[in-house]
Design an enzyme around this catalytic site. Structure first.
Site, short mmCIF file in Angstrom:
data_model
loop_
_atom_site.label_atom_id
_atom_site.label_comp_id
_atom_site.label_asym_id
_atom_site.label_seq_id
_atom_site.Cartn_x
_atom_site.Cartn_y
_atom_site.Cartn_z
N CYS A 4 0.77 -1.27 0.01
CA CYS A 4 -0.13 0.15 0.30
C CYS A 4 1.03 1.34 -0.01
O CYS A 4 1.96 1.49 0.77
CB CYS A 4 -1.02 0.15 1.15
SG CYS A 4 -0.48 0.89 2.65
N GLU A 5 0.57 2.20 -0.75
CA GLU A 5 1.45 3.19 -1.06
C GLU A 5 1.22 4.45 0.13
O GLU A 5 2.03 5.25 0.40
CB GLU A 5 1.02 4.03 -2.37
CG GLU A 5 -0.13 4.79 -2.67
CD GLU A 5 -0.35 5.25 -4.12
OE1 GLU A 5 0.03 4.74 -4.87
OE2 GLU A 5 -1.25 5.84 -4.13
N HIS A 6 0.45 4.17 0.97
CA HIS A 6 0.27 4.99 2.12
C HIS A 6 1.11 4.74 3.18
O HIS A 6 1.35 5.61 3.91
CB HIS A 6 -1.28 5.21 2.49
CG HIS A 6 -2.36 5.61 1.51
ND1 HIS A 6 -3.31 5.14 1.08
CD2 HIS A 6 -1.97 6.71 0.45
CE1 HIS A 6 -3.94 5.57 0.16
NE2 HIS A 6 -3.43 6.52 -0.36
N HIS A 7 1.28 3.51 3.42
CA HIS A 7 2.08 3.06 4.63
C HIS A 7 3.15 2.20 4.26
O HIS A 7 4.17 1.74 5.10
CB HIS A 7 1.11 2.41 5.79
CG HIS A 7 -0.13 2.90 6.01
ND1 HIS A 7 -1.36 3.00 5.40
CD2 HIS A 7 -0.10 3.91 6.94
CE1 HIS A 7 -2.02 3.65 6.16
NE2 HIS A 7 -1.61 4.41 7.03
N GLN A 47 -5.57 -0.40 -3.44
CA GLN A 47 -6.50 -1.73 -4.13
C GLN A 47 -7.33 -1.41 -5.30
O GLN A 47 -7.37 -1.92 -6.11
CB GLN A 47 -6.80 -2.44 -2.98
CG GLN A 47 -7.62 -3.81 -3.32
CD GLN A 47 -8.11 -4.48 -2.26
OE1 GLN A 47 -7.76 -4.50 -1.34
NE2 GLN A 47 -9.66 -5.15 -2.53
N HIS A 76 -5.15 -5.88 4.39
CA HIS A 76 -4.14 -4.71 4.55
C HIS A 76 -3.38 -4.83 5.70
O HIS A 76 -4.09 -4.64 7.03
CB HIS A 76 -4.90 -3.41 4.20
CG HIS A 76 -5.23 -3.38 2.83
ND1 HIS A 76 -5.03 -2.37 2.08
CD2 HIS A 76 -6.30 -4.09 2.25
CE1 HIS A 76 -5.34 -2.46 0.83
NE2 HIS A 76 -6.18 -3.47 0.97
N CYS A 119 -1.51 -2.65 7.07
CA CYS A 119 -1.63 -1.21 7.52
C CYS A 119 -2.81 -1.27 8.57
O CYS A 119 -2.87 -0.46 9.49
CB CYS A 119 -1.40 -0.19 6.69
SG CYS A 119 -3.09 -0.07 5.37
ZN LIG Z 1 -2.10 1.55 3.99
#
Ligand SMILES: [Zn+2]
Length: 187
Positions: free
Chosen positions: A76-79, A117, A145, A147
């Site tokens: 995931c590109e956020h975490h 996703q 996920h 995260c």
């Molecule tokens: Zn994430």
């Protein structure tokens, strides 16, 4: 393009920043190992996964093709934490069909990069519609996920489900329902 020594330097810096000692025995090789793992996890960045659909067979096919339970291992590109699950990929050919292993490579190519996703699901559906020229495509991805599950105990076991429909599937609810029932039969 992937600068492994630079990634290793950055990981060493992270170890410092979290209050660890990168020189202690168990961590000495960790920056290089993480860099090597990232090289694999992000190997899709340097490629256009739609190219896997160039190896297609003109069979004059017009009937639904569905492949279920393709592995999804993405980040995931956020975490920058993994999300892992499976993809169900269906399409109605406009003559041309793709090899089953090519569909797996298509999903993998889009998964091996910082992702969300929703975008991953849309990219696979778009590639089948645009690059393969399918009359319709439908993709469903189910994933867990890290995260969420690693940070919040109450999300343990939760699964995110995303879907994308293009072409014939966009306009035809009965066709979408057919794909969903075929997917469900496998679970
Ligand atoms: Zn994430």
């Amino acid at each position: 393009m992937f600068d492994e020594p630079r990634v290793a330097r950055a990981v060493r810096e992270i170890l410092h920043a979290i209050g660890e000692d990168p020189e202690r025995e168990g961590l000495q090789e960790t920056p290089e190992r993480v860099a090597g793992a990232y090289a694999k996890l992000f190997s899709g960045l340097g490629e256009d996964p739609a190219r896997h659909l160039e190896v297609a067979f003109d069979e004059g096919a017009r009937d639904l093709v569905l492949i279920r339970d393709l592995p999804v291992c993405s980040v995931c590109e956020h975490h920058l934490l993994p999300f892992i699950g499976k993809a169900h990929v269906g399409y109605v050919p406009e003559g041309r069909i793709a090899g089953f292993s090519e569909l797996a490579r298509l999903v993998e190519g889009y998964a091996r990069r910082p992702q969300i996703q929703e975008r991953l699901t849309a990219q696979v559906a778009d590639a089948l519609h645009d690059a393969l020229g399918a009359a319709g495509s439908m993709v469903v991805i189910e994933a867990t996920h890290s995260c969420m599950t690693m940070r919040y105990a109450e999300t343990t076991g939760s699964v995110a489900v995303t879907s994308a429909a293009r072409g014939a599937f966009e306009e035809d609810a009965a066709r979408r329902a057919e794909v969903l029932s075929l997917i469900r039969r496998g679970t």
